[in-house]
Motif scaffolding. Sequence first.
Motif, mmCIF file in Angstrom:
data_model
loop_
_atom_site.group_PDB
_atom_site.id
_atom_site.type_symbol
_atom_site.label_atom_id
_atom_site.label_comp_id
_atom_site.label_asym_id
_atom_site.label_seq_id
_atom_site.Cartn_x
_atom_site.Cartn_y
_atom_site.Cartn_z
ATOM 1 N N GLY A 83 94.262 56.715 27.323
ATOM 2 C CA GLY A 83 94.396 57.742 26.294
ATOM 3 C C GLY A 83 93.488 57.535 25.100
ATOM 4 N N GLY A 90 89.303 62.413 30.375
ATOM 5 C CA GLY A 90 90.232 63.489 30.089
ATOM 6 C C GLY A 90 89.744 64.354 28.939
ATOM 7 N N LEU A 127 96.842 65.756 26.881
ATOM 8 C CA LEU A 127 96.013 65.902 28.085
ATOM 9 C C LEU A 127 96.637 66.902 29.054
ATOM 10 N N ARG A 128 97.967 66.811 29.238
ATOM 11 C CA ARG A 128 98.661 67.748 30.137
ATOM 12 C C ARG A 128 98.609 69.163 29.592
ATOM 13 N N GLU A 175 91.399 58.678 30.822
ATOM 14 C CA GLU A 175 92.597 59.282 31.427
ATOM 15 C C GLU A 175 93.773 58.317 31.478
ATOM 16 N N GLU A 176 93.505 57.030 31.607
ATOM 17 C CA GLU A 176 94.599 56.062 31.750
ATOM 18 C C GLU A 176 95.089 55.562 30.399
ATOM 19 N N HIS A 224 98.953 61.599 26.234
ATOM 20 C CA HIS A 224 99.107 62.096 27.601
ATOM 21 C C HIS A 224 99.747 63.483 27.614
ATOM 22 N N HIS A 225 100.620 63.734 26.661
ATOM 23 C CA HIS A 225 101.161 65.080 26.483
ATOM 24 C C HIS A 225 100.042 66.069 26.168
ATOM 25 N N HIS A 241 100.806 56.741 22.705
ATOM 26 C CA HIS A 241 100.115 56.951 23.984
ATOM 27 C C HIS A 241 100.772 58.111 24.729
#
Length: 384
Positions: A27, A94, A369-370, A24-25, A366-367, A362
Amino acid sequence: MTVPFATSARSSVGLEWELMLADEETGDLAPRAPELLEALGSDADHERHTITGELLTNTIEVTSGIGDTVGAAVDDIADAIAQLRELSDPRGIGLLCAGSHPFAQWYDQQVTDKTRYHKLIERTQWWGRNMMIWGIHVHVGVDDVNKVFPIINALAIYLPHLQALSASSPFWAGERTGYASNRALVFQQLPTAGLPWPLTDWAQFEGYLDDMVRTGVMEDASEVRWDIRPAPRWGTIEVRACDGMSTITELAAIAALVQTLVEYFSRELDEGRQLPSVQPWFVRENKWRAARYGLQARVIVDDKGTQRLVTEHLREMLEVLAPIAEDLHCVREFAGIETILAGGASYARQLAVADAAEGDLHAVVHHLLREFRTGPARTLDLAP
């Protein structure tokens, strides 16, 4: 070789969705599928869905039961993800999906400890180890084995449309590839993968399998990895051409499009009409164009060589398929195709995020994951 084609309910639907596991942190991909599956134990044994491992330990596959509708199959997938999140969230793992991970390297990944995976890697070597790819598989029931290859050949005309809508692999090992779907071209390097051979009937398919088994290329029909293939065990046509969908709503949309196309072609055969086809070399060119240009591709749509923007040709077919979507009770999911056309496919959203983040991949992870958790953002909403 005789290969029976199982009985299945006409236009029933089954879905398979390959998911990445990431820290999660950071990626980066996380090789923690065995840990999650062990924690899951037998908790899913009595569910309609399944949760299993895949070739690499950074991947979990969720599979629906047989759905009378796309909505029922998608509900199974949603239940599987909810069950998986109960285990992954507390562990900082994630969940995300795209055709490729933006920056992970193949040599950092671990192969799942199963004999069939080790055999695959032993045979395919560097290309097999490079299979850091994620996709979806859509099964649709077919009521007559004699329909299978006419429908597969007709679906090949719409393979670039499906590939462009789902394209989500513009990055590979930290590089911007220039392709909307790099996965499409990587996956076809495996033996028995890629475009289906233009067979005309089931007897030819049985002959193909006999040749391949007799010469040691494969052990059985399950090792046919075509972009569109028959699945004799289930009595379905299985579309495997698509990159991994980044959201469940987009998965549902693609499933509805595949289901309505198969039913449309099945009805055409019932009426005694010949299904459309194009030359195999046009099919191959269309696959490359969709992989390269995504929804901006111009594709060859008939045997005369007529070329159309893939989005224009698709919208015309959506009008034809709309009444079938009503009959199959997938109008809501089917409408998601127009949403993708209006808002852009995942590859375009990823590129926009990378540009806004000055190339930081990165931010792209995270995009993703969201998006997997909350759904696709409009292009104007994209931010690192």
